[in-house]
Design a protein around this motif. Sequence first.
Motif, PDB file in Angstrom:
ATOM      1  N   GLN A 301       0.814  -1.218   0.000  1.00  0.00           N
ATOM      2  CA  GLN A 301       0.000   0.000   0.000  1.00  0.00           C
ATOM      3  C   GLN A 301       0.852   1.274   0.000  1.00  0.00           C
ATOM      4  N   HIS A 302       1.930   1.272   0.784  1.00  0.00           N
ATOM      5  CA  HIS A 302       2.717   2.500   0.903  1.00  0.00           C
ATOM      6  C   HIS A 302       4.164   2.277   0.516  1.00  0.00           C
ATOM      7  N   LYS A 303       4.418   1.392  -0.446  1.00  0.00           N
ATOM      8  CA  LYS A 303       5.807   1.001  -0.691  1.00  0.00           C
ATOM      9  C   LYS A 303       6.678   2.133  -1.220  1.00  0.00           C
ATOM     10  N   GLU A 304       6.104   3.038  -2.013  1.00  0.00           N
ATOM     11  CA  GLU A 304       6.944   4.100  -2.591  1.00  0.00           C
ATOM     12  C   GLU A 304       7.572   4.975  -1.500  1.00  0.00           C
ATOM     13  N   GLU A 305       6.769   5.298  -0.492  1.00  0.00           N
ATOM     14  CA  GLU A 305       7.284   6.171   0.573  1.00  0.00           C
ATOM     15  C   GLU A 305       8.138   5.381   1.562  1.00  0.00           C
ATOM     16  N   TRP A 306       7.690   4.169   1.863  1.00  0.00           N
ATOM     17  CA  TRP A 306       8.348   3.407   2.932  1.00  0.00           C
ATOM     18  C   TRP A 306       9.678   2.800   2.517  1.00  0.00           C
ATOM     19  N   ILE A 307       9.897   2.692   1.228  1.00  0.00           N
ATOM     20  CA  ILE A 307      11.161   2.106   0.776  1.00  0.00           C
ATOM     21  C   ILE A 307      12.340   2.942   1.300  1.00  0.00           C
ATOM     22  N   LYS A 308      12.074   4.238   1.580  1.00  0.00           N
ATOM     23  CA  LYS A 308      13.138   5.114   2.086  1.00  0.00           C
ATOM     24  C   LYS A 308      13.090   5.289   3.603  1.00  0.00           C
ATOM     25  N   ALA A 309      12.163   4.606   4.258  1.00  0.00           N
ATOM     26  CA  ALA A 309      11.913   4.904   5.669  1.00  0.00           C
ATOM     27  C   ALA A 309      13.080   4.559   6.588  1.00  0.00           C
ATOM     28  N   ALA A 334      10.404   0.563  12.426  1.00  0.00           N
ATOM     29  CA  ALA A 334       9.117   1.236  12.183  1.00  0.00           C
ATOM     30  C   ALA A 334       8.260   0.327  11.319  1.00  0.00           C
ATOM     31  N   VAL A 335       6.948   0.314  11.609  1.00  0.00           N
ATOM     32  CA  VAL A 335       6.004  -0.571  10.927  1.00  0.00           C
ATOM     33  C   VAL A 335       4.902   0.258  10.282  1.00  0.00           C
ATOM     34  N   ASP A 336       4.607  -0.073   9.024  1.00  0.00           N
ATOM     35  CA  ASP A 336       3.465   0.533   8.334  1.00  0.00           C
ATOM     36  C   ASP A 336       2.228  -0.279   8.712  1.00  0.00           C
ATOM     37  N   THR A 351      11.789   0.322  20.984  1.00  0.00           N
ATOM     38  CA  THR A 351      12.546  -0.134  19.798  1.00  0.00           C
ATOM     39  C   THR A 351      11.692  -0.327  18.549  1.00  0.00           C
ATOM     40  N   ILE A 352      10.373  -0.178  18.674  1.00  0.00           N
ATOM     41  CA  ILE A 352       9.534  -0.358  17.485  1.00  0.00           C
ATOM     42  C   ILE A 352       8.355   0.594  17.540  1.00  0.00           C
ATOM     43  N   THR A 353       7.986   1.115  16.378  1.00  0.00           N
ATOM     44  CA  THR A 353       6.918   2.088  16.335  1.00  0.00           C
ATOM     45  C   THR A 353       6.000   1.739  15.189  1.00  0.00           C
ATOM     46  N   VAL A 354       4.717   2.020  15.342  1.00  0.00           N
ATOM     47  CA  VAL A 354       3.764   1.712  14.278  1.00  0.00           C
ATOM     48  C   VAL A 354       3.147   3.009  13.774  1.00  0.00           C
ATOM     49  N   LEU A 355       3.017   3.113  12.451  1.00  0.00           N
ATOM     50  CA  LEU A 355       2.388   4.290  11.855  1.00  0.00           C
ATOM     51  C   LEU A 355       1.159   3.840  11.090  1.00  0.00           C
ATOM     52  N   GLY A 356       0.103   4.633  11.150  1.00  0.00           N
ATOM     53  CA  GLY A 356      -1.083   4.352  10.357  1.00  0.00           C
ATOM     54  C   GLY A 356      -1.319   5.502   9.413  1.00  0.00           C
ATOM     55  N   GLY A 357      -1.833   5.224   8.223  1.00  0.00           N
ATOM     56  CA  GLY A 357      -2.197   6.314   7.327  1.00  0.00           C
ATOM     57  C   GLY A 357      -1.242   6.531   6.178  1.00  0.00           C
ATOM     58  N   ASP A 358      -1.576   7.538   5.362  1.00  0.00           N
ATOM     59  CA  ASP A 358      -0.794   7.834   4.160  1.00  0.00           C
ATOM     60  C   ASP A 358       0.089   9.051   4.414  1.00  0.00           C
TER      61      ASP A 358
END
Length: 1016
Positions: A301-309, A334-336, A351-358
């Motif tokens: 779903q969010h691969k274009e942005e997350w590839i650089k995360a 970090a988790v999408d 040590t881990i964080t979750v993000l929701g949304g675009d």
Amino acid sequence: MHRSIAIISALIVLNLHQSLNAQLTGYWQQNVDYDISVTLNDVNHTLTGNITMLYTNNSPDELTFIWMHLWPNAYKDNQTAFAKQKVLTGSTDFYFAKDDERGYIDNLEFSVNGTVVPLTYDAENPDIAKITLFKPIASGETVSITTPFRVQIPKCFSRMGRVGQQYQMTQWYPKPAVYDKKGWHPIPYLDQGEFYSEFGNFKVQITLPENYIVGASGDLKTAAEFDKLNALADKTAATTLTETSLDFPPSSTTTKTLQYELKNSHDFAWFADKRFHVMRSSVVLPESERTVLTYVYFTNQHKEEWIKACDYVNRSVLFYSENVGEYPWNIAQAVDGTLEVESAGGMEYPTITVLGGDYDAESLDNVVTHEVGHNWFYGIIGSNEREHPWMDEGINSYYENRYMDAYYNRGNALGLPTFILDKLGVDTNNVDNVQYHMYQTMARQNKAQAINLHSTDYTMINYGVGVYLQSAYIMKYLEDNLGTDEFDRIMRKYYKTYQFKHVYPEDMKALFEAETGENFAWFFDMIINDALGPDYKISKFQKGKTAMAVDITNKSEIPASFSVSLMEGDSVLRTDWFRGFTGSQTLYFNYKPEWNVTHLKIDAQRKMPESERENNTIQTAGIFKTIEPLQVKFIVLGVDNPDRTTVTVSPILGWNENNKFMLGLGLWNAAMPTPAIDFVAAPMYAFGTSELVGQGSIGYNLYPKKGFINRLRIAESVSSYSYGTYQLLTTGETTTIFPQYLKLQSKAEIDFRKKVLSNKLSHSISYRNVFIRENDAFFSLDDNGDFVESYANEYMVNEVAYYLKSPTTLFPQFLKVVGEMGDDYTKLSLTYNTKIHYPGMTKGIDVRLFAGAFLGEAGDDKHNFTLAGNNGYYDDLYDEIYLGRNTSDRLLANQISLSDGFFKVPVYNYGLNSDNMLAAGNFEFAIPKVPLIGLFADVAYVAPGTAAENLDAFQYDAGVMIRLPKNIFAIYFPLVMSANLADAFDPETTTYSDKISFMLSLNTLNIFEIIRKLEF
Ligand SMILES: [Zn+2]
């Protein structure tokens, strides 16, 4: 390789931790080491397993019981604190959830040192329970607490839950509440309001189908899985991700067991999904040169942005390590994922964080940084987030701003979209400006709250504006007070002292005082507990050859430090900081003879959290020393610059059927924060009627800080447009007349103060005097039928109104009572609105009840109660905006307003309006799963009046409607109607389209009104 580094560095951290402990004399905290083993069943969505907690009582007290958090029970039913808060904040998804979407924890049997102990649930909260110990735990003693448990994983309604087969396992295991110097802290799980937990070490074993990819807190100790994860990451990096599917592949029939370890942590979270892509990287910490592994997990779903995360995780780990202190753990991730927490972009776990949304690249970096930053302010420094949310969210937002400022030259932290801020005239390149304006607007309207409140005391908007923005702004003020280097030195010391510990505001104050040798009560006791801040006033300017003197009076009790600047226009010539004081002092400033000092100004850089700023400037010359220079701006909505009286000028366009196109000039002063005196002027030239038309208002706004009145507004307004187009057929030719109305209104409004700001119930009253003059209302014609003369119709109305608003989620109620006194009539009306939910659903029936009666004579028929919503003629006070008032255009003539009987069939025959009494019920039925389209039904009793022509007293109509939210626009298609209504349509001359009506309420879009009333 990576794992061996991990073990060595963990040892270093432990030793460091112990040596620092000694510095806090008398400090103690409980320790809980966890060993958890669970199996995920992704068919039934359950987690079953066992937990062992080694609980060490480091307190000086003997413990006879332990409070346990069983937070999956927050999702059990509608009686939990979580469920109630969700409703309170306007969300009904959980309230109306089906049983199989909810969650809970069961199969519990607690044993202490091998002996089963009783578990007693808290009477109020099923997610809190107490285990009673048969043998008390002595100070210094460690006991082993064990229990089996099963978690029924809910759908994601907040943080923990499942979205399809994506599992977000947070707040998922039994956990002791904190016992600290202030006692026990048993707290229910909440959406608005975070956490407080004991530190300890974790060993977690997770069994689940083979093809799940897991991101979890801590170090992965299963070598084969670690290699697999890295291979997956290398594959992701080497290929272009072209797939877009979000389907879940079938689960493997075989399972795997993963082992994790995490030291010095107060929580453990994990996220599992069969679709995750993985990226990996690492950073080397500047001081210790230790390597921290970084991973991100995301779906198609969010691969274009997350590839650089990974870059963002890397950069934020380094940024916080450099500015606050070294990252202590070996991995940062970090988790999408998905979040159903009100307006939350991400959620932090150690040590881990979750993000929701675009997110676009910049905002993804922003949110990742904020959440990674929480490793410091929450994960490592374990403040009590529920009671003092500013200590994690505020301080963390402050550092996040510094990061955004460093890498993007802007610090629009969690703020509004840039395009909106640009429109408002806010300088988004300066984060302080954004926070400043938000705070000023809230403070001015008596809606600001101090930053050091309990999470649940905040209104929803203030949990954002106060806890995040205002706290960050206040931290920046502290930085400016101390200078960045000194501030950073003290904050690094704060980090070293309180890492892996609990800390309260008073501990932070003690540390700042010890480090500086100064008294910080003004900040840690006063500023953080005051919604309005200090109020310094400048007066009495005197000038010598090389020095100037001014008197400064602190009108508040807060001796906050402040600055004074010598200004030449907008340029600062010199700024001096002063230690705060109460009362008055004379301050002296040296200046150079060549300086042209135009004025002196308190807090010219707007660093101080001061809400009253009108008294901050003094001119060095001229008669009106405290009047602000005038500034004219072009087309911005306008945030108030307290240094200037800002007037905004903009071309404006308008259209209505009578006046046709209108072009004019709009002039108004700032809208945010609402100024004491506001004005709007919008004169226009109407091309259709060749007349000057338009409107304007001037208002005085008072927001008293004490007493029963929260807001008083007194306003004068004027408007004038054409109210019709009449063709007069005279002997020779056709004369067209565009009669024009003039409305003059004086109005006073009072909003009463709420006892508790977060309370939903509000009352207000208003009084207005309206004068209407209708030009060309009557004509006289000569014997030939030629137009001779016209006469105006004038009338004056006084109106008193009372409003009660209770916009609760499940049972919203609104009441309006209006008394209207005209020249020759008095009438009274009552309108009540509510909503009835369909069983188990968010949608339902909107109900409106109306009753109106004349007390005695009724006067002119245009004041009558109409069965249909008022048209342009019956809108006797010219309150609504009609596209074609009194027009003969068939389409535009069918505009009705939300008023009186509000029938949707636009018929206004005598007998279908009343000079006696009218009562109506309007019902709008939403259709489940169908947006925008609904059904309507209206019933009414029209008392026979002098104008009735043998019509029935009982009337009805019903049909289909298309509507936009908030009653802005709707179209009504009547399908059935009572006989008297149907008879009004002659089948020879009318078609079905004549029965269609529409409502367009442009008044609800008045931006000035919206900003003045900010209702959240
Ligand atoms: Zn946060």
